[in-house]
Design a protein around this motif. Structure first.
Motif, PDB file in Angstrom:
ATOM      1  N   ARG A 134       1.004  -0.955  -0.027  1.00 12.78           N
ATOM      2  CA  ARG A 134      -0.104   0.247  -0.467  1.00 12.78           C
ATOM      3  C   ARG A 134       0.775   1.227  -0.103  1.00 12.78           C
ATOM      4  O   ARG A 134       1.999   1.406   0.809  1.00 12.78           O
ATOM      5  N   GLU A 181       1.212  -3.331  -8.731  1.00 14.28           N
ATOM      6  CA  GLU A 181       0.810  -3.281  -9.699  1.00 14.28           C
ATOM      7  C   GLU A 181       0.255  -1.621 -10.398  1.00 14.28           C
ATOM      8  O   GLU A 181       0.435  -0.847 -11.017  1.00 14.28           O
ATOM      9  N   GLU A 182      -0.861  -2.044  -9.590  1.00 11.23           N
ATOM     10  CA  GLU A 182      -2.380  -0.562 -10.752  1.00 11.23           C
ATOM     11  C   GLU A 182      -1.958   0.480  -9.885  1.00 11.23           C
ATOM     12  O   GLU A 182      -1.604   1.801 -10.090  1.00 11.23           O
ATOM     13  N   GLU A 183      -1.355   0.442  -8.737  1.00  3.98           N
ATOM     14  CA  GLU A 183      -0.890   1.090  -7.263  1.00  3.98           C
ATOM     15  C   GLU A 183       0.387   2.481  -7.529  1.00  3.98           C
ATOM     16  O   GLU A 183       0.212   3.275  -8.360  1.00  3.98           O
ATOM     17  N   ARG A 208       1.531   1.731 -10.781  1.00  3.56           N
ATOM     18  CA  ARG A 208       1.249   2.506 -12.285  1.00  3.56           C
ATOM     19  C   ARG A 208       0.639   4.185 -12.082  1.00  3.56           C
ATOM     20  O   ARG A 208       1.346   4.820 -12.875  1.00  3.56           O
ATOM     21  N   GLU A 209      -0.051   4.345 -11.309  1.00  2.00           N
ATOM     22  CA  GLU A 209      -0.669   5.435 -10.665  1.00  2.00           C
ATOM     23  C   GLU A 209      -0.114   6.300 -10.164  1.00  2.00           C
ATOM     24  O   GLU A 209      -0.010   7.661 -10.590  1.00  2.00           O
ATOM     25  N   VAL A 210       1.021   5.912  -8.671  1.00  2.00           N
ATOM     26  CA  VAL A 210       1.592   7.084  -8.437  1.00  2.00           C
ATOM     27  C   VAL A 210       3.370   7.555  -9.031  1.00  2.00           C
ATOM     28  O   VAL A 210       3.757   8.451  -9.278  1.00  2.00           O
ATOM     29  N   ASP A 225       2.924   5.619 -14.216  1.00  3.00           N
ATOM     30  CA  ASP A 225       1.850   6.343 -15.672  1.00  3.00           C
ATOM     31  C   ASP A 225       2.685   8.004 -16.248  1.00  3.00           C
ATOM     32  O   ASP A 225       2.721   8.156 -17.308  1.00  3.00           O
ATOM     33  N   ARG A 226       3.032   8.427 -14.514  1.00  2.00           N
ATOM     34  CA  ARG A 226       3.925   9.273 -14.756  1.00  2.00           C
ATOM     35  C   ARG A 226       5.407   9.472 -15.027  1.00  2.00           C
ATOM     36  O   ARG A 226       5.753  10.331 -16.214  1.00  2.00           O
ATOM     37  N   GLU A 232       4.812   9.278 -19.396  1.00  2.00           N
ATOM     38  CA  GLU A 232       4.749  10.197 -20.338  1.00  2.00           C
ATOM     39  C   GLU A 232       5.935  11.271 -20.313  1.00  2.00           C
ATOM     40  O   GLU A 232       5.823  11.595 -21.453  1.00  2.00           O
TER      41      GLU A 232
END
Length: 303
Positions: A15, A58-60, A62-64, A67-68, A71
């Motif tokens: 987490r 993985e999901e968290e 990528r989110e934190v 993904d940033r 980009e």
């Protein structure tokens, strides 16, 4: 030549937040240490980034983070990929009661299907400075096979307690001959000591910054199979497959040559909670002195 930055980030907690040290902002713009490592690697010439994480984050992640970073990397023609370290991805049965990960050797093996270029491997939560990335990149693109950034011991110590460091022994050509794991190294008024023994603070130490090639992965995988045959049965709950330990065995057997590339940069990590303030102040000074820009990636050349 294409080259890859391999970041071992599977140790990030399941987490995010809650004091996870890899996500502790080190400047006023909320950058974390990993951002600086990615900046320095791109600046040095690495054009692929691979994150080693766990599936359950993985999901968290990528989110934190992911993904940033993707980009940002697109602007500089740098690709981003993921590899997943799984405690069950082993050449045998998972021992009953085993919850501890298998170590950095298994982490790197998790990326074998996405590693097609020479690569540098680092810890997600360590700051290495620019010099090591440049030295390792230059060595790899010049045809070198295996190398290690050697940090000066005095540049890796904590003011807040003892640390463990792998002190390097080398031959006259700076080839690594042995890494001596030394625990509880304490900073003193005139240097450093471990268990009452004075240490040479100009010694070079390993901070897990290795330059390797895809060919090494075959050797690493063979070693993992042997590790499972020989070491896991003796210590099924705690045995770890660690890159420095494995490379040390290869050196003993004259099966590998590793060039030590000296870097004079200061290593920063958050070994102790009390280290956080000092690390943030160090980044503040680097920004003030122009080592980095406030807009961290703005000084990189867009390709």
């Amino acid at each position: 030549m294409d080259t890859t930055l391999l970041i071992m980030a599977a140790g990030i907690g399941s987490r995010f937040g809650g004091g996870i040290k890899q996500l502790e902002a080190v400047d006023e713009n909320k950058h974390i240490i990993m951002d600086y490592s990615i900046h320095d690697a791109i600046e040095a010439g690495f054009n692929h980034v691979v994150f080693i994480i766990r599936r359950d984050i993985e999901e968290e992640f990528r989110e934190v983070i992911g993904d940033r970073i993707e980009e940002i990397c697109r602007k500089y023609k740098v690709s981003v990929a993921y590899a997943f370290q799984d405690i069950d991805d082993i050449p045998g049965e998972l021992p009953d009661g085993r919850t501890k990960p298998w170590g950095t050797g298994q982490a790197v093996l998790a990326a074998k299907n996405v590693l097609h270029t020479p690569f540098i491997v680092i810890n997600a939560d360590d700051y290495y400075g620019k010099e090591g990335f440049r030295a390792v990149h230059e060595y790899l693109v010049s045809g070198g096979a295996s190398c290690m950034a050697g940090f000066v011991l005095k540049n890796t110590l904590s003011d807040n307690g003892g640390v463990t460091r792998g002190i390097c022994k080398m031959d006259d050509c700076n080839n690594l001959t042995e890494v001596v794991e030394t625990k509880n190294i304490m900073k003193t008024t005139d240097g450093a000591e471990a268990d009452g023994i004075t240490l040479d603070t100009d010694s070079l130490v390993s901070m897990n910054m290795w330059g390797l090639t895809p060919d090494f992965l075959e050797t690493l995988e063979k070693g993992f199979n042997e590790f499972f045959e020989c070491e896991v049965p003796e210590n099924p709950l705690k045995a770890e497959y660690l890159i420095p330990t494995f490379i040390g065995k290869l050196l003993e057997q004259n099966k590998l040559s590793v060039k030590v590339l000296r870097t004079n940069d200061t290593w920063y990590g958050m070994t102790y909670k009390e280290d956080v303030a000092a690390v943030k102040e160090s980044f503040r000074q680097m920004l003030k002195n122009g080592v980095y820009q406030e807009d961290l990636f703005s000084d990189l050349a867009i390709k």
